[in-house]
Design a protein around this motif. Structure first.
Motif, short mmCIF file in Angstrom:
data_model
loop_
_atom_site.label_atom_id
_atom_site.label_comp_id
_atom_site.label_asym_id
_atom_site.label_seq_id
_atom_site.Cartn_x
_atom_site.Cartn_y
_atom_site.Cartn_z
N GLU A 75 0.84 -1.19 0.00
CA GLU A 75 0.00 0.00 0.00
C GLU A 75 0.88 1.24 0.00
N ARG A 76 0.45 2.27 -0.78
CA ARG A 76 1.18 3.54 -0.80
C ARG A 76 0.20 4.68 -0.53
N VAL A 77 0.65 5.62 0.31
CA VAL A 77 -0.15 6.80 0.61
C VAL A 77 0.66 8.05 0.30
N VAL A 78 -0.06 9.14 0.06
CA VAL A 78 0.55 10.44 -0.22
C VAL A 78 0.26 11.38 0.94
N LEU A 79 1.28 12.13 1.38
CA LEU A 79 1.09 13.28 2.25
C LEU A 79 1.50 14.50 1.43
N ALA A 80 0.59 15.44 1.26
CA ALA A 80 0.84 16.56 0.35
C ALA A 80 0.59 17.90 1.01
N GLY A 81 1.35 18.90 0.59
CA GLY A 81 1.15 20.26 1.07
C GLY A 81 1.82 21.26 0.15
N HIS A 82 1.30 22.48 0.13
CA HIS A 82 1.88 23.49 -0.75
C HIS A 82 2.84 24.39 0.02
N LEU A 83 3.87 24.85 -0.68
CA LEU A 83 4.93 25.67 -0.09
C LEU A 83 4.60 27.16 -0.11
N ASP A 84 3.71 27.58 -0.98
CA ASP A 84 3.49 29.02 -1.15
C ASP A 84 2.46 29.57 -0.17
N THR A 85 2.50 30.88 -0.01
CA THR A 85 1.54 31.59 0.81
C THR A 85 0.94 32.72 -0.01
N VAL A 86 -0.14 33.29 0.50
CA VAL A 86 -0.66 34.52 -0.09
C VAL A 86 0.31 35.65 0.27
N PRO A 87 0.19 36.82 -0.37
CA PRO A 87 1.11 37.92 -0.06
C PRO A 87 1.08 38.34 1.39
N LEU A 88 2.17 38.95 1.83
CA LEU A 88 2.29 39.42 3.19
C LEU A 88 1.35 40.60 3.42
N PRO A 89 0.94 40.80 4.67
CA PRO A 89 0.07 41.96 4.96
C PRO A 89 0.76 43.26 4.58
N SER A 90 -0.04 44.23 4.14
CA SER A 90 0.53 45.50 3.72
C SER A 90 0.74 46.44 4.89
N ALA A 91 -0.04 46.26 5.96
CA ALA A 91 0.06 47.17 7.11
C ALA A 91 1.32 46.89 7.92
N ASP A 92 2.06 47.93 8.24
CA ASP A 92 3.25 47.78 9.07
C ASP A 92 2.85 47.27 10.45
N GLY A 93 3.63 46.31 10.94
CA GLY A 93 3.40 45.81 12.28
C GLY A 93 2.37 44.71 12.38
N ALA A 94 1.76 44.30 11.26
CA ALA A 94 0.79 43.20 11.30
C ALA A 94 1.50 41.93 11.72
N ASP A 171 -2.72 4.74 -3.17
CA ASP A 171 -4.02 4.18 -2.80
C ASP A 171 -4.88 5.18 -2.04
N PHE A 172 -4.24 6.19 -1.46
CA PHE A 172 -4.95 7.13 -0.60
C PHE A 172 -4.05 8.34 -0.39
N ALA A 173 -4.65 9.52 -0.18
CA ALA A 173 -3.85 10.73 0.02
C ALA A 173 -4.41 11.56 1.16
N VAL A 174 -3.51 12.24 1.85
CA VAL A 174 -3.87 13.19 2.90
C VAL A 174 -3.27 14.54 2.53
N LEU A 175 -4.12 15.55 2.40
CA LEU A 175 -3.67 16.91 2.14
C LEU A 175 -3.67 17.65 3.48
N LEU A 176 -2.52 18.19 3.87
CA LEU A 176 -2.39 18.75 5.21
C LEU A 176 -2.82 20.21 5.30
#
Length: 376
Positions: A75-94, A171-176
């Protein structure tokens, strides 16, 4: 750890310590800025760290990294996740900016920073497991991919399926993705379409000489207002569907009968339907109208009837829930790999300037997956 801000190229980050506490590893990942399109430095660090472990076979495709055990288990399983993020907050100090920051709140250790919830906590768990599980009870494929937070056409997971689909067979995958530590099975599908009747323009003082395109949407709006969304059970989970107008337009001036109108409609559908069946359902609801589909994303079955899934749910120790939104589990399901969402953090905090995750949530996710995949 060297820090870069959105819009700049990150210098080479410090090496990742995969033997560290997964919560501390989460902080190290946050400290490498990886807004969509700038995942390269983090992908480099992930690849370098994984290549230090001889039990893993490591592949790189653009800014996506795939590491696999090759024990030859049934049996084989996948653990998957993405490396990217949305842009950083624009407000200073967030608090959502890099670098990461820790604080104590209600006796809990809390980590703030962009990606803390979506989804560097989950990626840290993947990395920790990849390093320590040298002899798992199932062969495991760890997938770290780019460009999830942007147009789906740029998806690193989609590119992997185009370029090297054999690496994702399982056979099965988990997206974290963040689920607050609860298994969320499969996901609803989503599609959008427009209905755009035409009419004949005329001066509103002589309206009988024209043909009002907006009025031709009356039956469409009546259907939408009276539509009762279905609750559909799939593999023991109840998915709630929805059909809603999300935009409407028409008219050019206060004294002109409009010759054009447009309504855009979103249909969220359960994983008992294929994309084609969902499209036909929409056509049946609006006879006499031409539907122009502008976005199509399939639903995903949870696969809870698979042995690997049953063992996973038992390891987590909570009743699974349906996923109402759309996630990349649908990409796995589309290729015959049933999938669930399971990760640390509250999804409602994703993309907010207050994005954070507790150390305990990351550690609990790590313990559950390790219990599921450990040979002993």
């Amino acid at each position: 750890m060297t820090i870069a801000h959105s819009g700049t190229q990150s210098p080479t980050p410090s090496p990742l310590d995969l033997a560290a506490d997964p919560a501390e590893l989460t902080a190290a990942l946050i400290d490498v800025e990886s807004v969509s399109g700038n995942e390269g430095p983090l992908a480099d660090a992930v690849e370098a760290a994984l290549r230090e472990h001889s039990h893993l076979e490591v592949h790189r495709d653009g800014d996506a990294v795939v590491a696999r055990t090759q024990i030859g288990l049934p049996e084989r399983v996948v653990l998957a996740g993405h490396l990217d993020t949305v842009p950083l907050p624009s407000a200073d100090g967030a608090r959502g900016t890099v670098p990461s920051s820790w604080t104590e709140h209600d006796d809990a250790r809390v980590l703030y920073g962009r990606g803390a919830t979506d989804m560097k906590g989950g990626v840290a768990v993947q990395l920790a497991l990849a390093a320590e599980l040298t002899r798992p009870n199932r062969d495991v494929t760890y997938v770290f991919y780019d460009h999830e937070e942007v147009d789906s056409a740029k998806s690193g997971l989609g590119r992997l399926y185009r370029n090297c689909p054999e690496l994702l067979e399982a056979d099965f995958a988990v997206l974290l993705e963040p689920t607050d530590g609860t298994v969320e099975g499969g996901c609803n599908g989503t599609l959008r379409f427009t209905i755009e009747p035409t009419g004949l323009a005329a001066h509103s003082g002589r309206a009988w000489r024209g043909e009002n395109a907006i009025h031709k949407l009356a039956d469409v709006l009546e259907v939408l207002a009276g539509y009762e969304p279905a609750a559909i059970e799939v593999e023991g989970l109840v998915y709630r569907e929805g059909l809603n107008a999300i935009r409407i337009s028409g008219g050019v001036a206060g004294n002109v009968i409009p010759d054009a109108a447009r309504v855009e409609i979103n249909y969220r559908f359960a994983p008992d339907k294929t994309l084609e069946e969902a499209q036909q359902h929409c056509r049946d609801l609006f006879p006499g109208h031409d539907l122009r589909f502008v976005d199509l994303s399939p639903a995903a079955r949870p696969g809870l009837d698979r042995p690997a899934a049953a063992a996973f749910v038992a390891a987590v120790g909570q009743e699974p829930k349906p996923k109402y939104g759309w996630t990349d589990v649908a990409r796995f399901s589309e290729h015959g790999v049933p999938a669930v969402n399971f990760g640390p953090g509250d999804a409602l905090l994703a993309h907010t300037d207050d994005e954070h995750v507790t150390a305990d949530a990351v550690r609990a996710c790590h313990r559950a997956l390790k219990s599921w995949l450990s040979a002993e």
